[in-house]
Design a protein around this motif. Sequence first.
Motif, PDB file in Angstrom:
ATOM      1  N   THR A 260       6.204  -6.410  -0.415  1.00  0.00           N
ATOM      2  CA  THR A 260       7.467  -6.973   0.083  1.00  0.00           C
ATOM      3  C   THR A 260       8.074  -6.083   1.158  1.00  0.00           C
ATOM      4  N   THR A 261       8.029  -4.769   0.944  1.00  0.00           N
ATOM      5  CA  THR A 261       8.544  -3.821   1.936  1.00  0.00           C
ATOM      6  C   THR A 261       7.799  -3.966   3.250  1.00  0.00           C
ATOM      7  N   LEU A 262       6.481  -4.103   3.177  1.00  0.00           N
ATOM      8  CA  LEU A 262       5.677  -4.248   4.387  1.00  0.00           C
ATOM      9  C   LEU A 262       5.989  -5.557   5.103  1.00  0.00           C
ATOM     10  N   SER A 263       6.189  -6.622   4.338  1.00  0.00           N
ATOM     11  CA  SER A 263       6.469  -7.928   4.962  1.00  0.00           C
ATOM     12  C   SER A 263       7.842  -7.954   5.643  1.00  0.00           C
ATOM     13  N   LYS A 264       8.800  -7.176   5.145  1.00  0.00           N
ATOM     14  CA  LYS A 264      10.139  -7.132   5.733  1.00  0.00           C
ATOM     15  C   LYS A 264      10.240  -6.157   6.907  1.00  0.00           C
ATOM     16  N   ALA A 265       9.298  -5.232   6.957  1.00  0.00           N
ATOM     17  CA  ALA A 265       9.389  -4.159   7.953  1.00  0.00           C
ATOM     18  C   ALA A 265       9.358  -4.710   9.371  1.00  0.00           C
ATOM     19  N   ASN A 266      10.329  -4.248  10.160  1.00  0.00           N
ATOM     20  CA  ASN A 266      10.375  -4.608  11.582  1.00  0.00           C
ATOM     21  C   ASN A 266      10.432  -3.321  12.395  1.00  0.00           C
ATOM     22  N   ASP A 267       9.745  -2.306  11.842  1.00  0.00           N
ATOM     23  CA  ASP A 267       9.760  -0.989  12.440  1.00  0.00           C
ATOM     24  C   ASP A 267       8.408  -0.348  12.174  1.00  0.00           C
ATOM     25  N   ILE A 268       7.807   0.224  13.211  1.00  0.00           N
ATOM     26  CA  ILE A 268       6.455   0.754  13.079  1.00  0.00           C
ATOM     27  C   ILE A 268       6.389   1.892  12.063  1.00  0.00           C
ATOM     28  N   GLU A 269       7.449   2.715  12.001  1.00  0.00           N
ATOM     29  CA  GLU A 269       7.430   3.847  11.080  1.00  0.00           C
ATOM     30  C   GLU A 269       7.508   3.385   9.622  1.00  0.00           C
ATOM     31  N   ILE A 270       8.355   2.392   9.349  1.00  0.00           N
ATOM     32  CA  ILE A 270       8.431   1.862   7.988  1.00  0.00           C
ATOM     33  C   ILE A 270       7.144   1.111   7.636  1.00  0.00           C
ATOM     34  N   SER A 271       6.575   0.398   8.604  1.00  0.00           N
ATOM     35  CA  SER A 271       5.309  -0.298   8.364  1.00  0.00           C
ATOM     36  C   SER A 271       4.213   0.689   7.975  1.00  0.00           C
ATOM     37  N   ASN A 272       4.135   1.786   8.717  1.00  0.00           N
ATOM     38  CA  ASN A 272       3.118   2.800   8.406  1.00  0.00           C
ATOM     39  C   ASN A 272       3.345   3.411   7.025  1.00  0.00           C
ATOM     40  N   ALA A 273       4.634   3.652   6.706  1.00  0.00           N
ATOM     41  CA  ALA A 273       4.956   4.222   5.391  1.00  0.00           C
ATOM     42  C   ALA A 273       4.571   3.251   4.283  1.00  0.00           C
ATOM     43  N   ALA A 274       4.833   1.953   4.491  1.00  0.00           N
ATOM     44  CA  ALA A 274       4.495   0.941   3.485  1.00  0.00           C
ATOM     45  C   ALA A 274       2.981   0.826   3.314  1.00  0.00           C
ATOM     46  N   ILE A 275       2.248   0.940   4.420  1.00  0.00           N
ATOM     47  CA  ILE A 275       0.776   0.901   4.343  1.00  0.00           C
ATOM     48  C   ILE A 275       0.259   2.111   3.579  1.00  0.00           C
ATOM     49  N   ASP A 276       0.831   3.292   3.887  1.00  0.00           N
ATOM     50  CA  ASP A 276       0.431   4.503   3.150  1.00  0.00           C
ATOM     51  C   ASP A 276       0.764   4.370   1.666  1.00  0.00           C
ATOM     52  N   LEU A 277       1.893   3.730   1.401  1.00  0.00           N
ATOM     53  CA  LEU A 277       2.315   3.523   0.013  1.00  0.00           C
ATOM     54  C   LEU A 277       1.313   2.631  -0.720  1.00  0.00           C
ATOM     55  N   LYS A 278       0.891   1.559  -0.066  1.00  0.00           N
ATOM     56  CA  LYS A 278      -0.094   0.661  -0.676  1.00  0.00           C
ATOM     57  C   LYS A 278      -1.425   1.384  -0.909  1.00  0.00           C
ATOM     58  N   THR A 279      -1.790   2.249   0.035  1.00  0.00           N
ATOM     59  CA  THR A 279      -3.033   3.011  -0.109  1.00  0.00           C
ATOM     60  C   THR A 279      -2.968   3.928  -1.329  1.00  0.00           C
ATOM     61  N   GLU A 280      -1.835   4.619  -1.507  1.00  0.00           N
ATOM     62  CA  GLU A 280      -1.669   5.509  -2.652  1.00  0.00           C
ATOM     63  C   GLU A 280      -1.669   4.726  -3.968  1.00  0.00           C
ATOM     64  N   ILE A 281      -1.025   3.568  -3.953  1.00  0.00           N
ATOM     65  CA  ILE A 281      -0.985   2.737  -5.165  1.00  0.00           C
ATOM     66  C   ILE A 281      -2.397   2.295  -5.552  1.00  0.00           C
ATOM     67  N   GLU A 282      -3.193   1.960  -4.549  1.00  0.00           N
ATOM     68  CA  GLU A 282      -4.574   1.544  -4.824  1.00  0.00           C
ATOM     69  C   GLU A 282      -5.374   2.706  -5.414  1.00  0.00           C
ATOM     70  N   LYS A 283      -5.119   3.902  -4.905  1.00  0.00           N
ATOM     71  CA  LYS A 283      -5.793   5.083  -5.467  1.00  0.00           C
ATOM     72  C   LYS A 283      -5.369   5.303  -6.916  1.00  0.00           C
ATOM     73  N   VAL A 284      -4.081   5.079  -7.173  1.00  0.00           N
ATOM     74  CA  VAL A 284      -3.577   5.208  -8.542  1.00  0.00           C
ATOM     75  C   VAL A 284      -4.254   4.190  -9.450  1.00  0.00           C
ATOM     76  N   ARG A 285      -4.354   2.957  -8.963  1.00  0.00           N
ATOM     77  CA  ARG A 285      -4.978   1.902  -9.777  1.00  0.00           C
ATOM     78  C   ARG A 285      -6.439   2.229 -10.084  1.00  0.00           C
ATOM     79  N   GLU A 286      -7.137   2.820  -9.106  1.00  0.00           N
ATOM     80  CA  GLU A 286      -8.519   3.200  -9.347  1.00  0.00           C
ATOM     81  C   GLU A 286      -8.615   4.280 -10.428  1.00  0.00           C
ATOM     82  N   GLN A 287      -7.706   5.258 -10.359  1.00  0.00           N
ATOM     83  CA  GLN A 287      -7.728   6.323 -11.349  1.00  0.00           C
ATOM     84  C   GLN A 287      -7.342   5.814 -12.737  1.00  0.00           C
TER      85      GLN A 287
END
Length: 292
Positions: A260-287
């Motif tokens: 949801t954060t990524l879909s609302k983002a209208n700023d490149i810095e927040i978009s990048n942060a949301a993408i990094d956040l999703k990446t970390e969450i996926e790593k957590v899910r794998e662990q």
Amino acid sequence: MIKSMTGFGRSEIVKGNRKISVEIKSVNHRYLEAGIKMPKKLNVFESRMRDLLKKYATRGKIDIFINYEDDSESQVNLKFNQNIADEYMAIFNNMSEKYNLKNDMTVGGLARFPEVITMDEVQEDEEELWHFIEDAMKAALEQFVNTRILEGENLKKDLLGKLDHMEELVAFVEKRSPEIMKEYRSKLESKVKELLGDTTIDESRIATEVIIYADKICVDEETVRLRSHIEHARKCLNEDGGIGRKMDFIAQEMNREANTTLSKANDIEISNAAIDLKTEIEKVREQIQNIE
């Protein structure tokens, strides 16, 4: 205390003529699935073995290998059945008298007739045998659990590090969001001035436009929920018992908020942060898939 679903344990016990070795290893699995390979003689104890395993593990694909040797198994009791031998001899004597033939029966010959001499296998005490097997299984299972705990501690450290990084990303989004509003207002005022020239700017209209824009991109609710999920995950990592399924659910909720954060983002810095956040969450899910 968390446990990994990967583990290994082995034990060997020798008592008299008997020797038993038990080896246990496991990998990830959604539920508890156990495969037991053992001599046919021990199949009668399979139900007890599975019940014992459930006291030490709740999830994982677990393979148990049992090897059992008993030198006394070849020992048998030889039994001389005198009544049957007497019946054979009575018949032979009767035949000798009736047909006037010599009775040349020997001991060796008589012994070869059915049921004159029988062999009875020595029967083991079932409960005594089970306790022997149980002791070996418990020793292997305790080592198995210890390796799971050790690996679980490593998983915990890794997950806590990932949660800390996720919290940093959430903090960045929270800090960056108000700045976007200021930048948008500034750009909007500049654009209006460019279009209207010296004409007075309607401040209320500017404020309304900023509010509308802010409502579209506001992620306050998402960041609050993300912080809540992160804190919940930390608490789970300090709980006893199986937490794998609970942690998996929390990770799903985190991913929902990050999307949801990524879909609302209208700023490149927040978009990048949301993408990094999703990446970390996926790593957590794998662990998490490694946690019992």
